[in-house]
Design a protein around this motif. Structure first.
Motif, PDB file in Angstrom:
ATOM      1  N   ASP A 161      50.332  34.123  31.950  1.00 19.58           N
ATOM      2  CA  ASP A 161      50.486  33.862  30.527  1.00 19.58           C
ATOM      3  C   ASP A 161      49.570  32.696  30.158  1.00 19.58           C
ATOM      4  N   ASN A 162      48.607  32.927  29.284  1.00 21.01           N
ATOM      5  CA  ASN A 162      47.661  31.863  28.952  1.00 21.01           C
ATOM      6  C   ASN A 162      48.266  30.793  28.045  1.00 21.01           C
ATOM      7  N   ASN A 163      49.499  30.962  27.620  1.00 25.77           N
ATOM      8  CA  ASN A 163      50.172  29.947  26.812  1.00 25.77           C
ATOM      9  C   ASN A 163      50.894  28.922  27.679  1.00 25.77           C
ATOM     10  N   ARG A 164      50.801  29.065  28.981  1.00 28.56           N
ATOM     11  CA  ARG A 164      51.457  28.137  29.901  1.00 28.56           C
ATOM     12  C   ARG A 164      50.393  27.421  30.728  1.00 28.56           C
ATOM     13  N   ARG A 165      50.703  26.201  31.140  1.00 26.04           N
ATOM     14  CA  ARG A 165      49.802  25.470  32.042  1.00 26.04           C
ATOM     15  C   ARG A 165      49.942  26.096  33.422  1.00 26.04           C
ATOM     16  N   LEU A 166      48.828  26.587  33.965  1.00 29.06           N
ATOM     17  CA  LEU A 166      48.829  27.303  35.242  1.00 29.06           C
ATOM     18  C   LEU A 166      48.118  26.472  36.301  1.00 29.06           C
ATOM     19  N   THR A 167      48.791  26.247  37.412  1.00 28.70           N
ATOM     20  CA  THR A 167      48.215  25.491  38.514  1.00 28.70           C
ATOM     21  C   THR A 167      48.092  26.400  39.728  1.00 28.70           C
ATOM     22  N   LEU A 168      46.875  26.546  40.211  1.00 30.58           N
ATOM     23  CA  LEU A 168      46.612  27.295  41.428  1.00 30.58           C
ATOM     24  C   LEU A 168      46.859  26.359  42.602  1.00 30.58           C
ATOM     25  N   GLN A 169      47.734  26.773  43.522  1.00 33.14           N
ATOM     26  CA  GLN A 169      48.077  25.964  44.686  1.00 33.14           C
ATOM     27  C   GLN A 169      47.621  26.695  45.942  1.00 33.14           C
ATOM     28  N   LEU A 170      46.748  26.069  46.708  1.00 38.82           N
ATOM     29  CA  LEU A 170      46.260  26.624  47.963  1.00 38.82           C
ATOM     30  C   LEU A 170      46.832  25.784  49.090  1.00 38.82           C
ATOM     31  N   SER A 171      47.368  26.440  50.111  1.00 35.91           N
ATOM     32  CA  SER A 171      47.964  25.691  51.222  1.00 35.91           C
ATOM     33  C   SER A 171      47.852  26.480  52.520  1.00 35.91           C
ATOM     34  N   ALA A 172      48.158  25.786  53.614  1.00 41.88           N
ATOM     35  CA  ALA A 172      48.164  26.358  54.959  1.00 41.88           C
ATOM     36  C   ALA A 172      46.784  26.847  55.402  1.00 41.88           C
ATOM     37  N   ALA A 173      45.733  26.173  54.952  1.00 47.26           N
ATOM     38  CA  ALA A 173      44.368  26.541  55.326  1.00 47.26           C
ATOM     39  C   ALA A 173      43.990  25.866  56.643  1.00 47.26           C
ATOM     40  N   SER A 174      43.319  26.598  57.496  1.00 52.21           N
ATOM     41  CA  SER A 174      42.864  26.030  58.768  1.00 52.21           C
ATOM     42  C   SER A 174      41.497  25.366  58.624  1.00 52.21           C
ATOM     43  N   GLN A 175      40.831  25.587  57.482  1.00 49.56           N
ATOM     44  CA  GLN A 175      39.521  25.005  57.211  1.00 49.56           C
ATOM     45  C   GLN A 175      39.550  24.262  55.879  1.00 49.56           C
ATOM     46  N   ALA A 176      38.655  23.294  55.724  1.00 43.56           N
ATOM     47  CA  ALA A 176      38.654  22.467  54.520  1.00 43.56           C
ATOM     48  C   ALA A 176      37.871  23.060  53.354  1.00 43.56           C
ATOM     49  N   ILE A 177      37.088  24.107  53.584  1.00 42.52           N
ATOM     50  CA  ILE A 177      36.296  24.723  52.512  1.00 42.52           C
ATOM     51  C   ILE A 177      36.804  26.142  52.279  1.00 42.52           C
ATOM     52  N   VAL A 178      37.054  26.487  51.024  1.00 43.32           N
ATOM     53  CA  VAL A 178      37.486  27.842  50.669  1.00 43.32           C
ATOM     54  C   VAL A 178      36.648  28.309  49.477  1.00 43.32           C
ATOM     55  N   ARG A 179      36.232  29.566  49.542  1.00 43.73           N
ATOM     56  CA  ARG A 179      35.568  30.183  48.387  1.00 43.73           C
ATOM     57  C   ARG A 179      36.614  31.026  47.672  1.00 43.73           C
ATOM     58  N   LEU A 180      36.607  30.966  46.350  1.00 41.03           N
ATOM     59  CA  LEU A 180      37.587  31.741  45.588  1.00 41.03           C
ATOM     60  C   LEU A 180      37.017  32.148  44.253  1.00 41.03           C
ATOM     61  N   THR A 181      37.607  33.205  43.728  1.00 44.00           N
ATOM     62  CA  THR A 181      37.269  33.655  42.386  1.00 44.00           C
ATOM     63  C   THR A 181      38.521  34.227  41.741  1.00 44.00           C
ATOM     64  N   VAL A 182      38.536  34.221  40.423  1.00 45.27           N
ATOM     65  CA  VAL A 182      39.625  34.789  39.628  1.00 45.27           C
ATOM     66  C   VAL A 182      39.013  35.864  38.751  1.00 45.27           C
ATOM     67  N   THR A 183      39.609  37.052  38.767  1.00 43.06           N
ATOM     68  CA  THR A 183      39.075  38.160  37.948  1.00 43.06           C
ATOM     69  C   THR A 183      40.223  38.842  37.218  1.00 43.06           C
ATOM     70  N   PRO A 184      40.003  39.202  35.950  1.00 44.01           N
ATOM     71  CA  PRO A 184      41.027  39.976  35.248  1.00 44.01           C
ATOM     72  C   PRO A 184      41.073  41.388  35.812  1.00 44.01           C
ATOM     73  N   VAL A 185      42.273  41.935  35.887  1.00 47.54           N
ATOM     74  CA  VAL A 185      42.424  43.317  36.345  1.00 47.54           C
ATOM     75  C   VAL A 185      42.184  44.214  35.144  1.00 47.54           C
ATOM     76  N   LEU A 186      41.150  45.030  35.231  1.00 49.10           N
ATOM     77  CA  LEU A 186      40.806  45.923  34.129  1.00 49.10           C
ATOM     78  C   LEU A 186      41.569  47.237  34.239  1.00 49.10           C
ATOM     79  N   VAL A 187      41.553  47.839  35.406  1.00 48.69           N
ATOM     80  CA  VAL A 187      42.250  49.103  35.667  1.00 48.69           C
ATOM     81  C   VAL A 187      42.677  49.098  37.119  1.00 48.69           C
ATOM     82  N   GLU A 188      43.864  49.598  37.391  1.00 45.47           N
ATOM     83  CA  GLU A 188      44.301  49.732  38.785  1.00 45.47           C
ATOM     84  C   GLU A 188      44.482  51.161  39.132  1.00 45.47           C
TER      85      GLU A 188
END
Length: 188
Positions: A161-188
């Motif tokens: 919901d874009n009307n709420r403050r959204l926090t992405l939380q990443l945890s339990a990583a074995s490495q200090a660098i992570v690549r990530l992307t966010v994409t809207p789902v157009l069709v499933e």
């Protein structure tokens, strides 16, 4: 007795089922190694957008140690986040999966989405992904992982919901660098 094939009368595959079967096996045998060589070919969804983003250059940012220092993350951009040692991160809410390992990494990012809807968060490592909003975890609606793939390795789907403050939380990583992307789902 069958008549030999002549230039005027080509052999019909309907009349020769063993020949048709042979061609199908031959074609399948040639296609199988190509699929086996691509460790990212097994996703159940069309992940071509995510794969294209993972092939682009990434925007480097340090992950936040708390919500005040969390960098903004927007859809359709590849990020390379530098995570922190787990003990240095103050999560908005406790992660959905707690790890007892002391030598793991974690970090926060502020999700900024243009519209409410279903979004995929894709990463290249086997780490835990949560989205927090209004003091609670947003339940994941689906996920998938391909263990031999790192472009992306794991995808988690959330209804956001874009009307709420959204926090992405990443945890339990074995490495200090992570690549990530966010994409809207157009069709499933």
């Amino acid at each position: 007795m069958p008549t030999p094939t002549t230039p005027d009368k080509p052999m019909s595959l309907r009349k020769k089922p063993t020949v048709a079967l042979y061609f199908c096996v031959l074609i399948g045998a040639q296609a199988a190694p190509a699929l086996a060589q691509d460790p990212c070919a097994g996703f159940k969804w069309d992940v071509s957008r995510e794969r294209a983003l993972f092939g682009a250059s990434a925007q480097e940012q340090p992950a936040g140690k708390d919500t005040a220092t969390a960098p903004a993350v927007v859809p359709d951009q590849l990020y390379r986040l530098r995570l922190l040692p787990r003990g240095q991160v103050a999560f908005a809410v406790p992660p959905g999966k707690e790890t007892l390992a002391a030598d793991t990494y974690a970090g926060l990012a502020a999700l900024q989405i243009p519209a409410s809807g279903r979004y995929r968060i894709s990463i290249d490592l086997p780490i835990w992904i949560d989205v927090a909003a209004n003091g609670k975890l947003v339940p994941a609606s689906d996920y998938e992982a391909e263990h031999g793939c790192d472009a992306p390795r794991k995808i988690v789907v959330f209804d956001l919901d874009n009307n709420r403050r959204l926090t992405l939380q990443l945890s339990a990583a074995s490495q200090a660098i992570v690549r990530l992307t966010v994409t809207p789902v157009l069709v499933e």
